[in-house]
Write an enzyme that holds these catalytic residues in place. Structure first.
Site, short mmCIF file in Angstrom:
data_model
loop_
_atom_site.label_atom_id
_atom_site.label_comp_id
_atom_site.label_asym_id
_atom_site.label_seq_id
_atom_site.Cartn_x
_atom_site.Cartn_y
_atom_site.Cartn_z
N LYS A 1 20.44 -22.87 -42.89
CA LYS A 1 19.42 -23.17 -43.87
C LYS A 1 18.36 -22.05 -44.91
CE LYS A 1 18.46 -27.39 -43.65
NZ LYS A 1 18.31 -28.73 -44.41
N SER B 1 13.65 -36.14 -42.30
CA SER B 1 13.32 -35.06 -41.51
C SER B 1 12.16 -34.94 -42.25
CB SER B 1 14.06 -33.99 -42.70
OG SER B 1 15.67 -33.68 -42.31
N ARG C 1 27.73 -34.68 -42.39
CA ARG C 1 26.65 -33.87 -43.48
C ARG C 1 27.77 -32.98 -44.56
NH1 ARG C 1 24.48 -27.80 -43.83
NH2 ARG C 1 22.77 -27.65 -44.89
#
Length: 214
Positions: free
Chosen positions: A136, A107, A38
């Site tokens: 998030k 996702s 990521r």
């Protein structure tokens, strides 16, 4: 055959001063099945360099390696595939670029999006955020979380693997899998743990308990 049980999403900023490679090595020792690169706060060049390291580690261990968002980076580091979000390339385009054998994930948070992703050719779905999560910025409150009920509805609506992500820990991973997920994806639960190897092992045990409760 991909082992979806425990899926690590890397993020060096949460690793308490340790390198991502160190975290991944320990997660592999603990039984992680998938590693996703990521590192959204790093440059493409930095992610490429790290990706090459992680590709070597995961290949030697037989662990599936995917790259978040960037199809070009997945190609450059010879990853097994890519994980796509709403603003990334469409699934069929990623498939055309990476090849039929590539692992392409998507996702989703809703049943209709899950069905559309499966129809477009996704190999698996990352469903979340299951719980509120600090990683998030827009899902820091349970009001906006998917929850295990909707996760179960999504899992029942598709025939591809589903991985629950967002606020997942060893304490709640069992209920995520019992609800229908094939595994759990985590960032902080492994990356921020004092002992990433032990944390990965605890997550695997929680996943197995969830499978036995279905």
């Amino acid at each position: 055959m991909v082992d979806w049980g425990v899926y690590l999403v890397t993020q060096a900023s949460l690793s308490e001063g340790r390198t991502t490679a160190e975290i991944v090595e320990q997660a592999i020792a603990g039984g992680v099945g998938v590693v996703q690169l990521r590192e959204k706060d790093r440059s493409a060049r930095e992610r490429y360099k790290l990706g090459r390291q992680l590709r070597t580690l995961t290949r030697e261990a037989g662990v599936t390696f995917v790259v978040n968002d960037r199809v070009d980076l997945a190609q450059a580091v010879d990853a097994d595939g890519v994980h796509l979000g709403d603003s990334d390339l469409p699934i069929p385009v990623a498939r055309e670029l990476l090849g039929e054998d590539a692992v392409v994930g998507r996702s989703v948070s809703f049943v209709e999006d899950a069905r559309a992703a499966e129809a477009a050719g996704a190999d698996y779905l990352g469903v979340g955020a299951v719980y509120a999560t600090g990683s998030k910025a827009d899902i820091e409150d349970d009001e906006y979380a998917v929850g295990t009920d909707r996760l179960g509805e999504i899992a029942a609506a598709v025939d591809i693997p589903v991985v629950g992500i967002g606020g997942v820990t060893a304490d709640n991973a069992t209920e995520v899998v019992a609800a229908g997920a094939d595994g759990v994806a985590v960032i902080t639960a492994i990356t921020g743990a004092d002992d990433p190897e032990a944390a990965t092992r605890e997550l695997r045990e929680a996943v197995e308990r969830g499978r036995s409760e279905r």
